[in-house]
Design a protein around this motif. Structure first.
Motif, short mmCIF file in Angstrom:
data_model
loop_
_atom_site.label_atom_id
_atom_site.label_comp_id
_atom_site.label_asym_id
_atom_site.label_seq_id
_atom_site.Cartn_x
_atom_site.Cartn_y
_atom_site.Cartn_z
N ASN A 126 16.57 -4.33 -2.37
CA ASN A 126 17.98 -3.97 -2.50
C ASN A 126 18.14 -2.49 -2.17
O ASN A 126 17.33 -1.92 -1.45
N ALA A 127 19.16 -1.89 -2.74
CA ALA A 127 19.46 -0.49 -2.40
C ALA A 127 18.29 0.43 -2.73
O ALA A 127 18.07 1.43 -2.07
N TYR A 128 17.56 0.06 -3.74
CA TYR A 128 16.35 0.79 -4.09
C TYR A 128 15.36 -0.22 -4.63
O TYR A 128 15.68 -1.39 -4.86
N ASN A 129 14.15 0.24 -4.87
CA ASN A 129 13.04 -0.69 -5.09
C ASN A 129 13.22 -1.58 -6.32
O ASN A 129 12.98 -2.78 -6.27
N ASN A 130 13.58 -1.03 -7.42
CA ASN A 130 13.72 -1.80 -8.66
C ASN A 130 15.20 -1.85 -9.03
O ASN A 130 15.68 -1.07 -9.84
N PHE A 131 15.87 -2.83 -8.41
CA PHE A 131 17.32 -2.93 -8.60
C PHE A 131 17.62 -3.84 -9.79
O PHE A 131 17.13 -4.97 -9.89
N THR A 132 18.45 -3.34 -10.71
CA THR A 132 18.93 -4.12 -11.85
C THR A 132 20.46 -4.13 -11.80
O THR A 132 21.09 -3.06 -11.78
N GLY A 133 21.03 -5.32 -11.78
CA GLY A 133 22.49 -5.41 -11.70
C GLY A 133 23.04 -6.46 -12.65
O GLY A 133 22.30 -7.26 -13.24
N SER B 281 0.85 -1.20 0.00
CA SER B 281 0.00 0.00 0.00
C SER B 281 0.88 1.25 0.00
O SER B 281 2.07 1.18 0.32
N GLN B 282 0.25 2.36 -0.36
CA GLN B 282 1.01 3.63 -0.40
C GLN B 282 1.48 4.00 0.99
O GLN B 282 2.58 4.55 1.16
N ALA B 283 0.71 3.66 2.02
CA ALA B 283 1.11 3.98 3.39
C ALA B 283 2.36 3.19 3.79
O ALA B 283 3.27 3.72 4.43
N ASP B 284 2.41 1.88 3.36
CA ASP B 284 3.61 1.07 3.64
C ASP B 284 4.83 1.63 2.91
O ASP B 284 5.93 1.67 3.45
N LYS B 285 4.60 2.10 1.69
CA LYS B 285 5.73 2.66 0.94
C LYS B 285 6.25 3.91 1.63
O LYS B 285 7.47 4.10 1.74
N ASP B 286 5.30 4.75 2.06
CA ASP B 286 5.73 5.98 2.72
C ASP B 286 6.47 5.68 4.01
O ASP B 286 7.41 6.40 4.38
N ALA B 287 6.06 4.57 4.68
CA ALA B 287 6.73 4.21 5.94
C ALA B 287 7.99 3.38 5.71
O ALA B 287 8.69 3.04 6.68
N GLY B 288 8.25 3.02 4.44
CA GLY B 288 9.43 2.21 4.16
C GLY B 288 9.28 0.77 4.57
O GLY B 288 10.27 0.08 4.83
N ILE B 289 8.01 0.32 4.61
CA ILE B 289 7.75 -1.07 4.98
C ILE B 289 7.27 -1.81 3.74
O ILE B 289 6.34 -1.35 3.05
N TYR B 290 7.88 -2.98 3.47
CA TYR B 290 7.53 -3.77 2.27
C TYR B 290 7.21 -5.20 2.70
O TYR B 290 8.06 -6.09 2.67
N ASN B 291 5.98 -5.36 3.19
CA ASN B 291 5.55 -6.70 3.60
C ASN B 291 4.99 -7.53 2.45
O ASN B 291 4.58 -8.68 2.66
N SER B 292 4.94 -7.01 1.27
CA SER B 292 4.46 -7.75 0.09
C SER B 292 5.11 -7.16 -1.15
O SER B 292 5.66 -6.06 -1.12
N GLY B 293 5.03 -7.95 -2.23
CA GLY B 293 5.54 -7.45 -3.51
C GLY B 293 6.99 -7.76 -3.80
O GLY B 293 7.50 -7.48 -4.89
N TYR B 294 7.71 -8.41 -2.87
CA TYR B 294 9.13 -8.67 -3.13
C TYR B 294 9.31 -9.91 -4.03
O TYR B 294 8.67 -10.93 -3.86
N TYR B 295 10.24 -9.80 -4.97
CA TYR B 295 10.74 -10.95 -5.75
C TYR B 295 12.06 -10.56 -6.40
O TYR B 295 12.40 -9.36 -6.53
N ALA B 296 12.78 -11.57 -6.82
CA ALA B 296 14.06 -11.34 -7.50
C ALA B 296 14.18 -12.33 -8.64
O ALA B 296 13.81 -13.51 -8.52
N VAL B 297 14.70 -11.88 -9.78
CA VAL B 297 14.90 -12.73 -10.96
C VAL B 297 16.35 -12.57 -11.40
O VAL B 297 16.88 -11.45 -11.48
#
Length: 446
Positions: free
Chosen positions: A314-321, A107-123
């Protein structure tokens, strides 16, 4: 001897002599009367016909052809590049929210608080890059393996072809030997019957009957020896041709014997050029060199490259390395495998010279044997075979005329038998030694 007792014996001997002269030894082999298969089971085959069946049916040839196909498939496999690796990571269970597979956006509130309890994945996508020319060296080694399979096929073909030709010739001449003893056995059995009749009237001594019985036992033993040899010949041909066990392969004819030898230098050169076992030794050196080159290339580690995308982790939300990975060749530099490949190369290199010496010795041996049989054949006087046949005819006539006794008659018949056997064996040895020269040179001189 009483005149009236002599008349039945003389009459029997005259009949016997007539029967003997009416059944001379035939040159062509026929199905033996004893232990022969039925006519329906007899397969008359010329040597070219048998060779064609051999090429179509022989199991060892078919199996070795498959080895060539297997080696060809290995070349294809060696040329393939490593597959890329796709890696995915996601959250299975979040203990804070007690949600499973929480891939929905926060949610936008979680983003504003810097909390990411959902939406994480890595490829992550990775690709291994072979360095130091490993792939080309793998292909070269696989191509060498295919060459070895082809040479092994040629060597098996050479060996089995020689076995086919010599077995066919052995069967052809064994049948002639068997026919010789069958004819002589029939002749002497008729003579024994007449002597047994004469013995009852006192016209002959008992030891003469016994002497004939011993001679017949000798003939039966020789006939049995040829029958077992023929059985061995048939067994070999059945395996070579994958023929039915119930069939009897009847040889029809052999090629005419040629009495011209190739020059020794030509034979030696042909062997060094055409023998597949020398080719195998040479290709084994090539194979060992390619194997050594591959093991040396394996000292260089392969490079792994990759791309990584990480969402909310990672360091920021959409990390590409990007990624680069390589083993550090600190301890393992493939030392053992390289040393093993070097030793193998030394071994096969020394084996080539030894194989060349073996081939040269094989050719010289076959050449000397063939020269011996040619000399023996050339030393035979004109009309020799006709005079051999006359021994049996004249001995029978003389015995019927009572100008020679039983022992002299049997001695002359043994001379006739031995002369016939010597001729059969000479022709058989000559043909087989010609095939031996073909085999040792891998060249069709005959």
């Amino acid at each position: 001897m009483d005149h009236f007792r002599f008349i039945p014996l003389l009459r029997s001997c005259i009949v016997l002599g007539w029967l003997g002269m009416m059944s001379p030894l035939l040159a062509q082999p026929t199905v033996p009367a004893s232990g022969a298969p039925s006519v329906a089971d007899t397969i008359r085959q010329s040597l070219p016909q048998l060779e064609q069946l051999f090429l179509e049916r022989n199991f060892q040839l078919l199996a070795q052809r498959y080895q060539i196909d297997i080696a060809d498939a290995a070349i294809t496999q060696a040329g393939l590049r490593p597959n890329p690796n796709l890696w995915f990571q996601g959250n299975l269970y979040n203990p804070q929210t007690h949600k499973v597979l929480a891939f929905g956006p926060p949610s936008q509130a979680d983003k504003d608080a810097g909390i990411y309890n959902s939406g994480y994945y890595a490829v992550q996508l990775q690709q291994v890059i072979l360095l130091a020319g490993k792939r080309s060296k793998l292909v070269a080694l696989a191509e060498s393996n295919k060459s070895l399979a082809r040479l092994a096929f040629r060597d098996i073909m050479r060996t089995l072809h020689y076995q086919l030709y010599t077995t066919y010739a052995n069967l052809y001449y064994d049948l002639q030997g068997l026919r010789l003893f069958e004819d002589e056995l029939g002749r002497q059995q008729r003579l024994l019957e007449s002597y047994r009749i004469a013995l009852q009237s006192g016209g002959v001594a008992p030891y003469e009957v016994t002497r004939l019985e011993v001679a017949i036992r000798d003939l039966q033993a020789n006939r049995a020896n040829y029958q077992t040899q023929i059985a061995d010949d048939q067994a070999t041909l059945r395996v070579l041709l994958r023929q039915s066990a119930k069939s009897f392969i009847m040889p029809t004819e052999l090629p005419l014997i040629r009495t011209t030898l190739p020059a020794l230098a030509v034979a030696l050169d042909s062997a060094q050029t055409n023998r597949p076992d020398i080719g195998l030794s040479q290709e084994q050196i090539n194979n060992a060199e390619r194997s050594l080159a591959l093991e040396k290339a394996r000292r260089t580690p392969d490079l792994t490259t990759g791309l990584l995308f990480e969402k909310y982790g990672n360091a920021y939300n959409n990390f590409t390395g990007f990624q680069l990975a390589m083993d550090l060749p600190v301890r393992n530099r493939n030392q053992g495998a390289i040393r093993s490949a070097e030793t193998t190369l030394k071994s096969v290199t020394s084996g080539l010279e030894n194989q060349q010496n073996i081939v040269q010795s094989d050719v010289l041996n076959a050449y000397d044997k063939l020269n011996t049989y040619y000399t023996q054949l050339a030393a035979r006087p004109d009309g020799y075979l006709d005079r051999i046949q006359n021994i049996s005819v004249e001995a029978t006539k003389a015995y019927n005329a009572r100008s020679i006794g039983l022992l002299d008659y049997l001695d002359k018949i043994r001379t006739y038998q031995q002369a016939q056997l010597n001729n059969i064996n000479l022709l058989n040895n000559l043909f087989n030694t010609q095939q031996l020269l073909n085999y040792t040179t891998n060249t069709r001189f005959f």
